[in-house]
Write a protein that holds these residues in place. Sequence first.
Motif, PDB file in Angstrom:
ATOM      1  N   GLU A 238      38.528  49.254  51.312  1.00  0.00           N
ATOM      2  CA  GLU A 238      37.687  50.413  51.593  1.00  0.00           C
ATOM      3  C   GLU A 238      36.745  50.776  50.454  1.00  0.00           C
ATOM      4  O   GLU A 238      35.759  51.482  50.662  1.00  0.00           O
ATOM      5  CB  GLU A 238      38.582  51.610  51.917  1.00  0.00           C
ATOM      6  CG  GLU A 238      39.398  51.443  53.189  1.00  0.00           C
ATOM      7  CD  GLU A 238      40.350  52.611  53.435  1.00  0.00           C
ATOM      8  OE1 GLU A 238      40.616  53.356  52.458  1.00  0.00           O
ATOM      9  OE2 GLU A 238      40.806  52.779  54.569  1.00  0.00           O
ATOM     10  N   SER A 239      37.023  50.304  49.251  1.00  0.00           N
ATOM     11  CA  SER A 239      36.228  50.703  48.088  1.00  0.00           C
ATOM     12  C   SER A 239      34.898  49.964  47.983  1.00  0.00           C
ATOM     13  O   SER A 239      34.097  50.260  47.093  1.00  0.00           O
ATOM     14  CB  SER A 239      37.031  50.488  46.808  1.00  0.00           C
ATOM     15  OG  SER A 239      37.495  49.153  46.713  1.00  0.00           O
ATOM     16  N   TYR A 240      34.626  49.014  48.890  1.00  0.00           N
ATOM     17  CA  TYR A 240      33.399  48.225  48.844  1.00  0.00           C
ATOM     18  C   TYR A 240      32.480  48.580  50.006  1.00  0.00           C
ATOM     19  O   TYR A 240      32.935  48.796  51.130  1.00  0.00           O
ATOM     20  CB  TYR A 240      33.709  46.728  48.918  1.00  0.00           C
ATOM     21  CG  TYR A 240      34.470  46.188  47.735  1.00  0.00           C
ATOM     22  CD1 TYR A 240      33.817  45.759  46.589  1.00  0.00           C
ATOM     23  CD2 TYR A 240      35.866  46.105  47.770  1.00  0.00           C
ATOM     24  CE1 TYR A 240      34.519  45.262  45.503  1.00  0.00           C
ATOM     25  CE2 TYR A 240      36.580  45.606  46.689  1.00  0.00           C
ATOM     26  CZ  TYR A 240      35.900  45.184  45.551  1.00  0.00           C
ATOM     27  OH  TYR A 240      36.604  44.688  44.481  1.00  0.00           O
ATOM     28  N   THR A 241      31.172  48.615  49.732  1.00  0.00           N
ATOM     29  CA  THR A 241      30.200  48.666  50.816  1.00  0.00           C
ATOM     30  C   THR A 241      30.115  47.269  51.438  1.00  0.00           C
ATOM     31  O   THR A 241      30.553  46.287  50.826  1.00  0.00           O
ATOM     32  CB  THR A 241      28.814  49.076  50.298  1.00  0.00           C
ATOM     33  OG1 THR A 241      28.308  48.026  49.449  1.00  0.00           O
ATOM     34  CG2 THR A 241      28.873  50.381  49.508  1.00  0.00           C
ATOM     35  N   PRO A 242      29.545  47.130  52.648  1.00  0.00           N
ATOM     36  CA  PRO A 242      29.419  45.791  53.234  1.00  0.00           C
ATOM     37  C   PRO A 242      28.681  44.807  52.329  1.00  0.00           C
ATOM     38  O   PRO A 242      29.104  43.659  52.187  1.00  0.00           O
ATOM     39  CB  PRO A 242      28.658  46.057  54.540  1.00  0.00           C
ATOM     40  CG  PRO A 242      29.088  47.433  54.931  1.00  0.00           C
ATOM     41  CD  PRO A 242      29.188  48.187  53.636  1.00  0.00           C
ATOM     42  N   ALA A 243      27.586  45.226  51.718  1.00  0.00           N
ATOM     43  CA  ALA A 243      26.838  44.318  50.844  1.00  0.00           C
ATOM     44  C   ALA A 243      27.663  43.924  49.628  1.00  0.00           C
ATOM     45  O   ALA A 243      27.627  42.767  49.183  1.00  0.00           O
ATOM     46  CB  ALA A 243      25.521  44.962  50.410  1.00  0.00           C
ATOM     47  N   GLU A 244      28.410  44.863  49.063  1.00  0.00           N
ATOM     48  CA  GLU A 244      29.245  44.564  47.905  1.00  0.00           C
ATOM     49  C   GLU A 244      30.406  43.642  48.264  1.00  0.00           C
ATOM     50  O   GLU A 244      30.820  42.803  47.464  1.00  0.00           O
ATOM     51  CB  GLU A 244      29.796  45.857  47.307  1.00  0.00           C
ATOM     52  CG  GLU A 244      28.752  46.754  46.672  1.00  0.00           C
ATOM     53  CD  GLU A 244      29.300  48.141  46.333  1.00  0.00           C
ATOM     54  OE1 GLU A 244      28.662  48.850  45.536  1.00  0.00           O
ATOM     55  OE2 GLU A 244      30.360  48.516  46.886  1.00  0.00           O
ATOM     56  N   ALA A 245      30.932  43.796  49.474  1.00  0.00           N
ATOM     57  CA  ALA A 245      32.107  43.019  49.878  1.00  0.00           C
ATOM     58  C   ALA A 245      31.757  41.597  50.281  1.00  0.00           C
ATOM     59  O   ALA A 245      32.594  40.702  50.180  1.00  0.00           O
ATOM     60  CB  ALA A 245      32.823  43.720  51.035  1.00  0.00           C
ATOM     61  N   ALA A 246      30.527  41.362  50.738  1.00  0.00           N
ATOM     62  CA  ALA A 246      30.183  40.048  51.289  1.00  0.00           C
ATOM     63  C   ALA A 246      30.475  38.891  50.322  1.00  0.00           C
ATOM     64  O   ALA A 246      31.076  37.889  50.730  1.00  0.00           O
ATOM     65  CB  ALA A 246      28.716  40.040  51.743  1.00  0.00           C
ATOM     66  N   PRO A 247      30.098  38.960  49.041  1.00  0.00           N
ATOM     67  CA  PRO A 247      30.381  37.814  48.158  1.00  0.00           C
ATOM     68  C   PRO A 247      31.872  37.552  47.943  1.00  0.00           C
ATOM     69  O   PRO A 247      32.249  36.448  47.528  1.00  0.00           O
ATOM     70  CB  PRO A 247      29.704  38.215  46.832  1.00  0.00           C
ATOM     71  CG  PRO A 247      28.672  39.223  47.218  1.00  0.00           C
ATOM     72  CD  PRO A 247      29.278  39.967  48.360  1.00  0.00           C
ATOM     73  N   LEU A 248      32.717  38.532  48.217  1.00  0.00           N
ATOM     74  CA  LEU A 248      34.158  38.322  48.056  1.00  0.00           C
ATOM     75  C   LEU A 248      34.675  37.256  49.021  1.00  0.00           C
ATOM     76  O   LEU A 248      35.682  36.597  48.743  1.00  0.00           O
ATOM     77  CB  LEU A 248      34.919  39.622  48.296  1.00  0.00           C
ATOM     78  CG  LEU A 248      34.599  40.811  47.385  1.00  0.00           C
ATOM     79  CD1 LEU A 248      35.443  42.010  47.799  1.00  0.00           C
ATOM     80  CD2 LEU A 248      34.824  40.474  45.923  1.00  0.00           C
ATOM     81  N   MET A 249      33.967  37.047  50.145  1.00  0.00           N
ATOM     82  CA  MET A 249      34.490  36.199  51.198  1.00  0.00           C
ATOM     83  C   MET A 249      34.356  34.705  50.912  1.00  0.00           C
ATOM     84  O   MET A 249      34.936  33.885  51.626  1.00  0.00           O
ATOM     85  CB  MET A 249      33.810  36.533  52.530  1.00  0.00           C
ATOM     86  CG  MET A 249      33.985  37.980  52.979  1.00  0.00           C
ATOM     87  SD  MET A 249      35.698  38.572  52.863  1.00  0.00           S
ATOM     88  CE  MET A 249      36.520  37.471  54.000  1.00  0.00           C
ATOM     89  N   CYS A 250      33.601  34.320  49.887  1.00  0.00           N
ATOM     90  CA  CYS A 250      33.580  32.905  49.493  1.00  0.00           C
ATOM     91  C   CYS A 250      33.548  32.783  47.981  1.00  0.00           C
ATOM     92  O   CYS A 250      34.422  32.172  47.385  1.00  0.00           O
ATOM     93  CB  CYS A 250      32.399  32.158  50.105  1.00  0.00           C
ATOM     94  SG  CYS A 250      32.406  30.394  49.660  1.00  0.00           S
ATOM     95  N   ALA A 251      32.535  33.377  47.346  1.00  0.00           N
ATOM     96  CA  ALA A 251      32.493  33.360  45.885  1.00  0.00           C
ATOM     97  C   ALA A 251      33.818  33.885  45.341  1.00  0.00           C
ATOM     98  O   ALA A 251      34.372  33.350  44.377  1.00  0.00           O
ATOM     99  CB  ALA A 251      31.327  34.207  45.392  1.00  0.00           C
ATOM    100  N   GLY A 252      34.349  34.904  45.996  1.00  0.00           N
ATOM    101  CA  GLY A 252      35.632  35.458  45.582  1.00  0.00           C
ATOM    102  C   GLY A 252      36.812  34.582  45.967  1.00  0.00           C
ATOM    103  O   GLY A 252      37.651  34.245  45.131  1.00  0.00           O
ATOM    104  N   LEU A 253      36.871  34.158  47.239  1.00  0.00           N
ATOM    105  CA  LEU A 253      38.046  33.433  47.728  1.00  0.00           C
ATOM    106  C   LEU A 253      38.136  32.016  47.175  1.00  0.00           C
ATOM    107  O   LEU A 253      39.192  31.591  46.685  1.00  0.00           O
ATOM    108  CB  LEU A 253      38.039  33.407  49.257  1.00  0.00           C
ATOM    109  CG  LEU A 253      38.097  34.767  49.959  1.00  0.00           C
ATOM    110  CD1 LEU A 253      38.238  34.579  51.464  1.00  0.00           C
ATOM    111  CD2 LEU A 253      39.246  35.607  49.438  1.00  0.00           C
ATOM    112  N   ILE A 254      37.044  31.260  47.247  1.00  0.00           N
ATOM    113  CA  ILE A 254      37.058  29.910  46.687  1.00  0.00           C
ATOM    114  C   ILE A 254      37.184  29.984  45.169  1.00  0.00           C
ATOM    115  O   ILE A 254      37.873  29.179  44.538  1.00  0.00           O
ATOM    116  CB  ILE A 254      35.789  29.129  47.085  1.00  0.00           C
ATOM    117  CG1 ILE A 254      35.655  29.045  48.603  1.00  0.00           C
ATOM    118  CG2 ILE A 254      35.798  27.744  46.458  1.00  0.00           C
ATOM    119  CD1 ILE A 254      36.698  28.191  49.277  1.00  0.00           C
ATOM    120  N   GLY A 255      36.523  30.963  44.580  1.00  0.00           N
ATOM    121  CA  GLY A 255      36.644  31.153  43.143  1.00  0.00           C
ATOM    122  C   GLY A 255      38.069  31.459  42.731  1.00  0.00           C
ATOM    123  O   GLY A 255      38.569  30.937  41.720  1.00  0.00           O
TER     124      GLY A 255
END
Length: 365
Positions: free
Chosen positions: A173-190
Amino acid sequence: MVIVSENLPKAMSQPAEGKLAYRAMVLEQPGQPLQLQHWPLRPPGSGEVRIRVLACAVCRTDLHVVDGELPQRKLPLVPGHEIIGVVDALGPSEPSNAEPASSGTVAATGPVAWKVGQLVGVPWLGWTCGQCDYCREDRENLCELAQFTGYTRDGGYAEYVYADLRYIFPVPESYTPAEAAPLMCAGLIGYRSYRFAGEARRLGIYGFGAAAHLLVQLARYEGRQVFAFTRPGDRAGQEFALRLGAVWAGDSDKLPPEPLDAAIIFAPVGALVPHALQAVRKGGVVVCGGIHMSDIPSFPYRLLWGERMVRSVANLTRRDAQEFLTLAPKVPVRTHVSTYPLEQANEALADLRAGRLTGAAVLIP
């Protein structure tokens, strides 16, 4: 029964035949610019959810797909696999033993009961068979029949995307959609690459882009030292790494001031492998975190000797998502994004290709 949201976006178009359609940036042929097209809006199929896209980050893997550096398995194709959106419709046959998911928790690997209106993320791994040896061995990322969002199934450079209900996740909940988007690959694969680096106290990261700028925050939170390597002469990238907590930043063709325990290579440059091996101490590991890399040149065996190891990272698992999306808001991992309207996807890709981005580009439909 298909459950549908009553709230359709104002951007939805209605072609002459009266059927609802949505805008999408489409790859017709590798090496060509994406085209803005209108695709028909259909109900989700069995086991699917339809998601109204709020944001989709632009990943280097998208470049590999668009530029034809990966074998093309689907055309025409909507790229994009770092998707944040709202569940708009649920397909039939949702598992009866599903557990409800809330925005404050991350989905486990079992079936989850999603709700229309719920904010979710869609990653690169979009579907697995669940029956092969890899799936049964808890290595679903290696499934022989796996489907990948924005590569073998249509992705998020669009107003809508269809996803397997098993492969979407609640968004912190602490992320806006734009802020959360990079978490889904840059974050996960990273994060998966980071795990494979082991308990390294001194960690080198080659290629300081979307994934690296997230991992340096996590590594600092866990008390590790990060040594950042950028393109030679990229002073802006080096200063960015230092601001985020790297203890040293320099050119990728230089050695760090002290030996590394491990190194992660995100840049798709095979010539960096010998450089990284030279930088890690005996017993260290070099992790190649990308899906594509130029050829690795030959190098003397002495760089590998001393029980050094080179390994790759392939895709992600739902467990990776569960762990990282729980950890990210605790750090907290902050994303640095530049937003583009959906129709400027080609410009965002060009900026990524040219190295003009600091952090990640995100498309907003």
